[in-house]
Write an enzyme that holds these catalytic residues in place. Structure first.
Site, short mmCIF file in Angstrom:
data_model
loop_
_atom_site.label_atom_id
_atom_site.label_comp_id
_atom_site.label_asym_id
_atom_site.label_seq_id
_atom_site.Cartn_x
_atom_site.Cartn_y
_atom_site.Cartn_z
N GLU A 32 14.51 -14.23 0.49
CA GLU A 32 14.96 -15.12 1.11
C GLU A 32 14.28 -16.36 0.77
O GLU A 32 14.73 -17.67 0.92
CB GLU A 32 14.39 -14.95 2.58
CG GLU A 32 15.30 -13.93 3.37
CD GLU A 32 14.76 -13.13 4.55
OE1 GLU A 32 14.01 -13.99 5.06
OE2 GLU A 32 15.65 -12.29 5.20
N ASP A 55 0.95 -1.17 -0.01
CA ASP A 55 0.22 0.19 0.08
C ASP A 55 0.82 1.28 -0.14
O ASP A 55 2.02 1.43 0.77
CB ASP A 55 -0.74 0.11 1.43
CG ASP A 55 -2.11 0.98 1.23
OD1 ASP A 55 -2.75 1.02 0.49
OD2 ASP A 55 -2.16 1.72 2.15
C1 GLC Z 1 -4.23 2.98 -0.71
C2 GLC Z 1 -5.28 2.09 -0.59
C3 GLC Z 1 -6.64 2.86 -0.19
C4 GLC Z 1 -6.25 3.41 1.13
C5 GLC Z 1 -5.22 4.07 1.20
C6 GLC Z 1 -4.50 4.45 2.66
O1 GLC Z 1 -4.29 3.91 -1.67
O2 GLC Z 1 -5.44 1.39 -1.97
O3 GLC Z 1 -7.87 2.02 0.04
O4 GLC Z 1 -7.48 4.47 1.51
O5 GLC Z 1 -4.07 3.46 0.60
O6 GLC Z 1 -4.16 3.26 3.34
#
Ligand code: GLC
Length: 520
Positions: free
Chosen positions: A248, A185
């Site tokens: 790893e 993310d």
């Molecule tokens: C990313 C995710 C989104 C989330 C954001 C914060 O963009 O895809 O859904 O709100 O990160 O974690």
């Protein structure tokens, strides 16, 4: 798929549908990997992207045993599984933050980013992606903490090496349980400017976005450039370290969400000679019209800028953006051309659940909205609930998704997996057919790619070549029939696959996707 009637999809529900995803025959979708959105314990302020325990399963989705059964079921069918790793921030309910906020001396304090601010004001102009300042006051320690997203999502301090070790251990924990990798993310947000310098702002004229009903709106607005909050050089160091952990064990991978940047910056996350992310999502289709010219530009630029040995990853829809069918106002033939493109480009295609049916966004009443962004800006089309509504499985109550009350209304109940399965002309049947074809042709699933001139400007035409095969793909991105001039590049080719039952040698039907064996 909800297995226990509480209205929320869960791991046993998903496990019960694995055959739909891949059963080894052409009548399943034939996917090779599954990206599971966050299923960890979470106060759920942001759809699970606010994690309070990285090494467990939220009871609403099931137990660790349910997870192991899902893993085993996936493995038995040849489906790889990747987890969402959300480590730019944790939930403020995570034990690390609960400790960190109690005193400046607490050993976990330095796991997060703090500042005294000046005269009770935040230290700089950094804004939260979800609106307002990115700084929130913490009364107990008399300082601000940083949150690039909601105030319930506190940013982690990636300059703390103990924190980095914790993240590496979380990766190892899941890899030891069998997962094949992670979707990272906002992976370009990890490290922030050490001096907390102000971000620049630029004035941009907002373009009418595809799918935005206010089509004639051109508003000048000030936009934060994020030059001190994303893409800091140390973020690349952190990703190289994580790549070390991934490597790893052989056969593991990371795909990263790199937001807010230019194509060149995004592609830099593959690293030199494949040393950082294994795959980087290409989100550039989201902001362009579904026209050959626009898409050709993005694809060509990606191929030009892609580092040697790197492999692209294409996306048309996900849980954060209006589904492509709604964005581009697609008819079913148009939807097929879109999926046709996704599955024939050089790279890994990511299908968002329901995309294989041609699902559109679900319109929702304000009182049903769950996404904080949607609540804030309703009725502007910025909330993300419309693309997150449950999968319609069949034509029973709640489209077979749940026996209870679904957490959001089910999508397009008139359309479902079972009705589309029974219809050979449906988007689902087409997607399955093409996915099967793709998996049996090395030119498509592993070959190189070059864009070539097609029979008209409204067509996207490219070659895919492996050591065994040479193919030409022509996609008519228009609702007009396109003549194929005699003696032209595409005219003498034998169609191997098409959206049309009987492709004509002289023309392409509106929205036709055609794959042909090209002369060697
Ligand atoms: C990313 C995710 C989104 C989330 C954001 C914060 O963009 O895809 O859904 O709100 O990160 O974690």
């Amino acid at each position: 798929m909800d297995s226990n009637g509480d209205g929320v999809g869960d791991l046993p529900g998903l496990t019960s549908k694995l055959d739909v995803l891949r059963d080894g025959t052409p009548s399943s979708l034939g996917i090779e990997g599954l990206w599971l959105s966050p299923v960890y314990p979470s106060p759920n302020r942001d759809f699970g992207y606010d994690i309070s325990d990285y090494s467990s399963i939220d009871p609403v989705y099931g137990t660790m045993e349910d997870f192991d059964r899902l893993m085993a079921g996936a493995r038995a069918r040849g489906i790889h599984l990747i987890m969402d790793l959300v480590v730019n921030h944790s939930s403020t309910e995570h034990p690390w933050f609960r400790q960190a906020r109690t005193s400046r001396e607490n050993p976990f304090h330095d796991y997060y980013l703090w500042s005294d601010g000046t005269n009770g004001k935040p230290p700089n102009n950094w804004g939260s992606t979800f609106g307002g300042s990115a700084w929130e006051w913490n009364e107990q320690t008399h300082e601000f903490y940083l949150h690039s997203f909601l105030k319930e999502q506190a940013d982690l301090n990636w300059r703390n090496h103990r924190l980095r070790e914790e993240i590496h251990d979380i990766m190892r924990f899941w890899m030891n349980r069998g997962v094949d990798g992670f979707r990272l993310d906002v992976a370009n947000y990890y490290v922030k400017d050490a001096q907390l310098r102000d971000n620049a702002h630029e004035v941009v004229i907002t373009q009418p976005m595809p799918g935005n009903p206010s089509k004639t709106l051109y508003i000048p607005m000030s936009r934060e450039v994020y030059d001190h909050t994303v893409d800091q050089p140390e973020t690349h160091d952190a990703l190289r370290e994580m790549r070390g952990v991934i490597d790893e064990k052989p056969g593991h991978m990371m795909v990263g969400e790199i937001a807010q940047r230019t194509q060149g910056q995004v592609l830099s996350y593959y690293g030199d000679g494949d040393s950082e992310l294994n795959l980087v999502f290409n989100f550039f289709f989201f902001v362009r019209h579904f026209r050959a010219k626009d898409f050709r530009d993005i694809i060509q630029r990606t191929l030009d800028l892609l580092p040697e040995g790197a492999w692209p990853a294409w996306v048309l829809s996900n849980h954060d953006v209006v589904r492509a069918v709604s964005r581009y106002h697609c008819s079913p033939p148009m939807t097929k051309s879109m999926i046709g493109l996704l599955l024939t480009l050089k790279g890994t295609p990511f299908l968002y659940n329901g995309e294989e049916l041609g699902l559109a966004n679900t319109p929702l009443l304000r009182k049903l909205l769950q996404d904080p962004v949607g609540k804030r800006y309703w009725p502007l089309p910025v909330g993300r609930d419309g693309e997150r509504t449950p999968m319609p499985w069949d034509d029973t109550a709640n489209a077979g998704f749940t026996t209870g009350v679904p957490w959001l209304p089910v999508s397009a109940p008139a359309m479902s997996y079972s009705t589309e399965s029974a219809d050979p002309t449906s988007v689902l049947s087409f997607t399955r057919r093409l996915s099967w074809f793709r998996s049996h042709h090395s030119a498509l699933n592993a070959g190189d790619m070059s864009i070539v001139a097609g029979p008209s400007d409204t067509c996207l035409c490219f070659t895919r070549t492996s050591s065994a095969e040479h193919m030409t793909i022509t996609i008519n991105l228009s609702d007009q029939t396109v003549a194929i001039p005699r003696g032209s590049f595409t005219s003498d080719q034998i169609p191997l696959f098409s959206t049309e039952e009987q492709p004509s040698m002289d023309s392409l039907a509106p929205w036709e996707v055609r794959i042909a064996a090209a002369p060697a």
